[in-house]
Design an enzyme around this catalytic site. Sequence first.
Site, PDB file in Angstrom:
ATOM      1  NE  ARG A 108      -1.965  14.184  42.214  1.00  0.00           N
ATOM      2  CZ  ARG A 108      -3.442  13.487  42.021  1.00  0.00           C
ATOM      3  NH1 ARG A 108      -3.462  14.067  40.995  1.00  0.00           N
ATOM      4  NH2 ARG A 108      -3.581  12.439  42.970  1.00  0.00           N
TER       5      ARG A 108
ATOM      6  CB  CYS B 103      -9.663  20.522  23.826  1.00  0.00           C
ATOM      7  SG  CYS B 103     -10.966  19.733  24.393  1.00  0.00           S
TER       8      CYS B 103
ATOM      9  CB  CYS C 246      -5.713   8.040  37.634  1.00  0.00           C
ATOM     10  SG  CYS C 246      -6.720   9.670  37.531  1.00  0.00           S
TER      11      CYS C 246
ATOM     12  CB  CYS D  63      -3.075  10.883  35.877  1.00  0.00           C
ATOM     13  SG  CYS D  63      -2.459  10.572  37.601  1.00  0.00           S
TER      14      CYS D  63
ATOM     15  CB  CYS E  37      -6.878  24.215  28.263  1.00  0.00           C
ATOM     16  SG  CYS E  37      -5.985  22.775  27.620  1.00  0.00           S
TER      17      CYS E  37
ATOM     18  CB  CYS F 282     -10.776  25.306  29.303  1.00  0.00           C
ATOM     19  SG  CYS F 282     -11.718  23.437  29.233  1.00  0.00           S
TER      20      CYS F 282
ATOM     21  CB  CYS G  24      -8.935  12.687  40.448  1.00  0.00           C
ATOM     22  SG  CYS G  24      -7.653  13.560  40.490  1.00  0.00           S
TER      23      CYS G  24
HETATM   24  N1  SAM Z   1      -9.840  17.066  28.879  1.00  0.00           N
HETATM   25  C1  SAM Z   1     -10.621  17.003  30.394  1.00  0.00           C
HETATM   26  C2  SAM Z   1     -11.129  18.128  30.878  1.00  0.00           C
HETATM   27  O1  SAM Z   1     -11.280  18.669  31.054  1.00  0.00           O
HETATM   28  O2  SAM Z   1     -11.530  16.984  31.741  1.00  0.00           O
HETATM   29  C3  SAM Z   1      -8.601  16.353  30.430  1.00  0.00           C
HETATM   30  C4  SAM Z   1      -7.211  17.318  30.513  1.00  0.00           C
HETATM   31  S1  SAM Z   1      -8.137  18.685  31.366  1.00  0.00           S
HETATM   32  C5  SAM Z   1      -5.944  19.645  30.612  1.00  0.00           C
HETATM   33  C6  SAM Z   1      -7.440  18.694  33.262  1.00  0.00           C
HETATM   34  C7  SAM Z   1      -7.808  19.847  34.137  1.00  0.00           C
HETATM   35  O3  SAM Z   1      -6.084  20.419  33.727  1.00  0.00           O
HETATM   36  C8  SAM Z   1      -8.390  20.810  33.887  1.00  0.00           C
HETATM   37  O4  SAM Z   1      -9.547  20.733  34.169  1.00  0.00           O
HETATM   38  C9  SAM Z   1      -7.388  21.892  34.554  1.00  0.00           C
HETATM   39  O5  SAM Z   1      -7.768  22.001  35.865  1.00  0.00           O
HETATM   40  C10 SAM Z   1      -6.001  21.580  34.802  1.00  0.00           C
HETATM   41  N2  SAM Z   1      -5.512  22.484  34.232  1.00  0.00           N
HETATM   42  C11 SAM Z   1      -5.433  22.257  32.636  1.00  0.00           C
HETATM   43  N3  SAM Z   1      -4.494  23.370  31.860  1.00  0.00           N
HETATM   44  C12 SAM Z   1      -4.020  24.269  33.138  1.00  0.00           C
HETATM   45  C13 SAM Z   1      -3.168  25.246  33.169  1.00  0.00           C
HETATM   46  N4  SAM Z   1      -2.880  26.139  32.288  1.00  0.00           N
HETATM   47  N5  SAM Z   1      -3.291  25.421  34.867  1.00  0.00           N
HETATM   48  C14 SAM Z   1      -3.675  25.032  35.295  1.00  0.00           C
HETATM   49  N6  SAM Z   1      -4.289  23.841  34.927  1.00  0.00           N
HETATM   50  C15 SAM Z   1      -4.601  23.131  34.707  1.00  0.00           C
HETATM   51 FE1  SF4 Z   2     -10.316  20.549  26.340  1.00  0.00          FE
HETATM   52 FE2  SF4 Z   2      -7.860  21.609  27.793  1.00  0.00          FE
HETATM   53 FE3  SF4 Z   2     -10.199  22.098  28.731  1.00  0.00          FE
HETATM   54 FE4  SF4 Z   2      -9.621  19.843  28.967  1.00  0.00          FE
HETATM   55  S1  SF4 Z   2      -8.853  21.720  30.201  1.00  0.00           S
HETATM   56  S2  SF4 Z   2     -11.521  20.387  28.165  1.00  0.00           S
HETATM   57  S3  SF4 Z   2      -8.346  19.373  26.893  1.00  0.00           S
HETATM   58  S4  SF4 Z   2      -9.762  22.479  27.021  1.00  0.00           S
END
Ligand code: SAM
Ligand code: SF4
Length: 342
Positions: free
Chosen positions: A281, A74, A149, A118, A81, A78, A209
């Site tokens: 959730r 990606c 979802c 989802c 992530c 973040c 959501c």
């Molecule tokens: N890329 C898209 C986005 O960011 O909207 C969708 C997937 S992203 C993985 C969805 C959500 O998962 C993130 O907004 C975050 O809140 C949660 N998330 C991701 N990595 C995480 C982690 N290591 N621990 C807890 N929540 C996490």
């Molecule tokens: Fe990409 Fe992870 Fe950020 Fe979603 S949370 S935008 S998958 S880096």
Amino acid sequence: MSFAALSIADMTILSIPPGNPDKIRHDWTTTEAREIIAAPLNDLVHTAQTFHRNHFDANEVQVSTLLSIKTGGCPEDCSYCSQSAHNEADVGADKLMSLDAVRAAALRAKDSGATRFCMGAAWRGPKDRDLDAVCGMIAEVKSLGLESCVTLGMLEDGQAERLKEAGLDYYNHNIDTSEAFYDEIISTRTFDDRLETLARVRGAGINVCCGGIVGMGETRDDRADMLQALACLPKHPESVPLNMLVAVPGTPLANIEPLDPLELIRAIAAARIMMPKSMVRLSAGRLEMDASTQALCFLAGANSIFYGDALLTTGNPAQHTDRALFDKLGVRPMPSETRVAE
Ligand code: SAM
Ligand code: SF4
Ligand code: DTB
């Protein structure tokens, strides 16, 4: 406003039949949110449970299953992530999954008792041709009788309408943390970018959501402010996922000190009080929690979980463990139904 005043007001409200729109507020102040989340825990959980029982069967928990349809690589940064190309987590970059593989996973989810399926993609946002493929997946999931979802990142004009047309029930798009703390966690997009996509999803008539993560080094006030932002959206999100950070090796937050689970319980209770009709959730982080912590989360008003051995790239309790937990607590899976908060 003192917290005691909120409790007294609630006693009056309790005599009103459940679902009374007067009770749904969109004008919470950060001062109120910060007072609520910091209240004595017994008062906080009691009030949350009282609000919860006003709108829900306290022994029902909604069950969703999650599938990563496009993992890793990606472009966003973040810091929590595993899927960010900026991070060093041990996650490859896969292509979008095939429709057949998605159908098979959705069937397994349905057979094991999930009511919502989802699908998550590691995109900044979907390209139009990706959206065609995802629309096909949504239609397939719907044809199995599951709620659908997706979480695909930021949406451009017209994309939410296409998802709606394909039969999408919910779009997940988290604000993740408070506006003040946002820059500490992500630099490739802004808090306002997220709000813009949320408005597009709403505008297309899709259920929202939207929640966030706790345990990223934010303060309790940041958690309160995040909940205040959610509760002051023009309509409350129908579903509010609260994730406990899963500290993934190779991400900038890998070595952060774990947050006291009681702070998650406070956040859940505050969410329940401020958004009484939303599904809250208990999302990521359950693998690291014992049964007592999860029981307290339910007592504080959480009424939805992810069910299945995996989240997106990290683990989740085994299904037999969750069935045993539900048995122990006398909790039943919630029948399928699309709820609408206000
Ligand atoms: N890329 C898209 C986005 O960011 O909207 C969708 C997937 S992203 C993985 C969805 C959500 O998962 C993130 O907004 C975050 O809140 C949660 N998330 C991701 N990595 C995480 C982690 N290591 N621990 C807890 N929540 C996490
Ligand atoms: Fe990409 Fe992870 Fe950020 Fe979603 S949370 S935008 S998958 S880096
Ligand atoms: C949400 O709030 N939590 C889910 C879902 N929305 C997409 C994702 C949790 C991801 C946990 C880390 C991982 O498995 O990679």
